[in-house]
Design a protein around this motif. Structure first.
Motif, PDB file in Angstrom:
ATOM      1  N   ILE A   1      -9.016   2.582  -0.516  1.00 53.47           N
ATOM      2  CA  ILE A   1      -9.609   3.175   0.680  1.00 53.47           C
ATOM      3  C   ILE A   1      -9.313   4.679   0.698  1.00 53.47           C
ATOM      4  CG2 ILE A   1      -9.649   3.127   3.208  1.00 53.47           C
ATOM      5  CD1 ILE A   1     -10.775   0.616   2.019  1.00 53.47           C
ATOM      6  N   THR A   2     -10.317   5.480   1.082  1.00 49.55           N
ATOM      7  CA  THR A   2     -10.186   6.934   1.052  1.00 49.55           C
ATOM      8  C   THR A   2     -10.829   7.548   2.276  1.00 49.55           C
ATOM      9  OG1 THR A   2     -10.418   6.859  -1.374  1.00 49.55           O
ATOM     10  CG2 THR A   2     -10.627   9.013  -0.317  1.00 49.55           C
ATOM     11  N   GLU A   3     -10.137   8.498   2.915  1.00 45.60           N
ATOM     12  CA  GLU A   3     -10.759   9.319   3.949  1.00 45.60           C
ATOM     13  C   GLU A   3     -11.291  10.566   3.243  1.00 45.60           C
ATOM     14  OE1 GLU A   3     -11.439  11.861   5.838  1.00 45.60           O
ATOM     15  OE2 GLU A   3     -12.271  10.693   7.490  1.00 45.60           O
ATOM     16  N   ARG A   4     -12.618  10.650   3.093  1.00 40.20           N
ATOM     17  CA  ARG A   4     -13.211  11.690   2.247  1.00 40.20           C
ATOM     18  C   ARG A   4     -13.010  13.101   2.797  1.00 40.20           C
ATOM     19  NH1 ARG A   4     -13.785   9.343  -2.684  1.00 40.20           N
ATOM     20  NH2 ARG A   4     -15.077   7.456  -2.589  1.00 40.20           N
TER      21      ARG A   4
ATOM     22  N   LYS B   1      -6.808   8.366  13.144  1.00 44.57           N
ATOM     23  CA  LYS B   1      -7.258   9.225  14.235  1.00 44.57           C
ATOM     24  C   LYS B   1      -8.010  10.426  13.659  1.00 44.57           C
ATOM     25  CE  LYS B   1      -3.404   7.872  17.201  1.00 44.57           C
ATOM     26  NZ  LYS B   1      -2.179   8.300  17.919  1.00 44.57           N
ATOM     27  N   LEU B   2      -9.124  10.774  14.289  1.00 43.47           N
ATOM     28  CA  LEU B   2      -9.968  11.917  13.910  1.00 43.47           C
ATOM     29  C   LEU B   2     -10.636  11.744  12.552  1.00 43.47           C
ATOM     30  CD1 LEU B   2      -7.667  14.863  15.073  1.00 43.47           C
ATOM     31  CD2 LEU B   2      -9.406  13.645  16.392  1.00 43.47           C
ATOM     32  N   ALA B   3     -10.600  10.526  12.008  1.00 42.33           N
ATOM     33  CA  ALA B   3     -11.264  10.271  10.725  1.00 42.33           C
ATOM     34  C   ALA B   3     -12.710   9.865  10.962  1.00 42.33           C
ATOM     35  CB  ALA B   3     -10.532   9.170   9.963  1.00 42.33           C
ATOM     36  N   GLY B   4     -13.618  10.328  10.090  1.00 37.01           N
ATOM     37  CA  GLY B   4     -15.014   9.953  10.220  1.00 37.01           C
ATOM     38  C   GLY B   4     -15.695   9.610   8.912  1.00 37.01           C
ATOM     39  N   ARG B   5     -14.928   9.669   7.808  1.00 35.62           N
ATOM     40  CA  ARG B   5     -15.534   9.443   6.493  1.00 35.62           C
ATOM     41  C   ARG B   5     -14.631   8.543   5.643  1.00 35.62           C
ATOM     42  NH1 ARG B   5     -19.148  13.388   4.416  1.00 35.62           N
ATOM     43  NH2 ARG B   5     -17.822  13.799   2.614  1.00 35.62           N
ATOM     44  N   VAL B   6     -14.343   7.353   6.183  1.00 35.49           N
ATOM     45  CA  VAL B   6     -13.471   6.410   5.482  1.00 35.49           C
ATOM     46  C   VAL B   6     -14.319   5.557   4.550  1.00 35.49           C
ATOM     47  CG1 VAL B   6     -11.824   4.524   5.731  1.00 35.49           C
ATOM     48  CG2 VAL B   6     -11.816   6.405   7.372  1.00 35.49           C
ATOM     49  N   ASP B   7     -13.943   5.543   3.282  1.00 46.77           N
ATOM     50  CA  ASP B   7     -14.767   4.946   2.223  1.00 46.77           C
ATOM     51  C   ASP B   7     -14.018   3.785   1.561  1.00 46.77           C
ATOM     52  OD1 ASP B   7     -16.940   4.666   0.517  1.00 46.77           O
ATOM     53  OD2 ASP B   7     -16.865   6.746  -0.204  1.00 46.77           O
TER      54      ASP B   7
END
Length: 280
Positions: A156-159, A116-122
């Motif tokens: 996987i990383t949420e930047r 939730k509220l994530a926008g930069r998942v790498d």
């Protein structure tokens, strides 16, 4: 030897992959792929079993992470020069370490959750090292003997969580499903020259990462030895050895994962993963 865990959540069992690539039920010989069962000597005994004597598992059965109980996941920061430069990370004289919650581990084909509220998942294809016996202040030679095997991983990383939320990498690395592992745990005798392993990752059919472990700055036995100076490594612990160039952060503008995206990745002798991203 290639070992797996298979079955529905909560009812997973250990298995062995035969020469034809079929999964055989190993549960009559080992209760779980965890703890003392991962000791290299114990695994050598399992290797003496003829796979043809084991029950065959139906095709399409779900594969789980190949280690049942993971004590800790230790990540290694920039470990490939090109990857570090493209993503804007500094390479330090000693390995950069971070911890990734063990609850982030999931199966090789499980869905990847977009928080939730994530926008930069790498994404980030890596070789994972699974520890098979205690290593504490281990020499490089002893470190090699502490390895149970290798498996494929996607770090996987949420930047935003990693870089803009107080500088704590663990926050961006630890969401559920942020560490798909497997499909197999491959014993070191199957991969005697890890530097020759090639890794790759595609997103929606487009190649993003391709490279060989020979490009690593800090090699595998050294990493195990180095980490063991700062924390005791125990059977079932997992070390992520760093990712190749081509993560989404390195693009201009950056590219990140969204619900519906499909990720495929693989490595020489390590099998393949395929995951779909979902919103939660």
């Amino acid at each position: 030897m290639r070992l797996v865990r298979f079955g529905d959540r909560g009812a997973e069992r250990p298995g062995m992959v035969d020469e034809a690539g079929r999964i055989r039920d190993l549960s009559q010989h080992v209760g779980a792929l965890e703890g003392a069962a991962l000791d290299p000597d114990r695994l050598s005994a399992l290797a003496a079993i003829d796979p043809a004597t084991l029950p065959l598992i139906a095709e399409g059965t779900r594969l789980c992470k190949p280690v049942e109980r993971i004590g800790k996941i230790v990540g290694v920061g920039p470990n490939y020069t090109d990857s570090a430069q493209l993503a804007g990370f500094r390479i330090n004289p000693e390995p950069t370490l971070f911890l990734k919650a063990s609850t982030s581990a999931c199966g090789p084909n499980d869905a990847i959750e977009i928080p939730k509220l994530a926008g930069r998942v790498d994404w980030g294809v890596e070789l994972a090292v699974v520890i098979g016996r205690i290593a504490k202040y281990a020499s490089v030679e002893d470190a090699q003997r502490a390895i149970a095997g290798y498996c494929l991983a996607n770090d996987i990383t949420e930047r935003n969580y990693q870089l803009q939320r107080g500088g704590q990498w663990t926050k961006g690395k630890s969401h559920d499903t942020f560490c798909p592992l497997g499909p197999w745990l491959v014993t070191p005798d199957e991969l005697p020259e890890p530097d020759r392993i090639e890794l790759w990752l595609d997103v929606n059919g487009e190649s993003q990462q391709v490279g060989a472990l020979g490009e690593m700055i800090f090699k595998i036995p050294y990493l195990v030895s180095y980490i063991s100076r700062f924390m005791r490594l125990e059977p079932g612990d997992v070390i992520l050895t760093g990712t190749l160039a081509g993560v989404g952060l390195s693009y201009d503008p950056p590219r990140f994962l969204k619900a519906g995206d499909r990720i495929r990745l693989g490595g020489t002798g390590l099998g393949e993963q395929e995951n779909t991203c979902i919103a939660i």
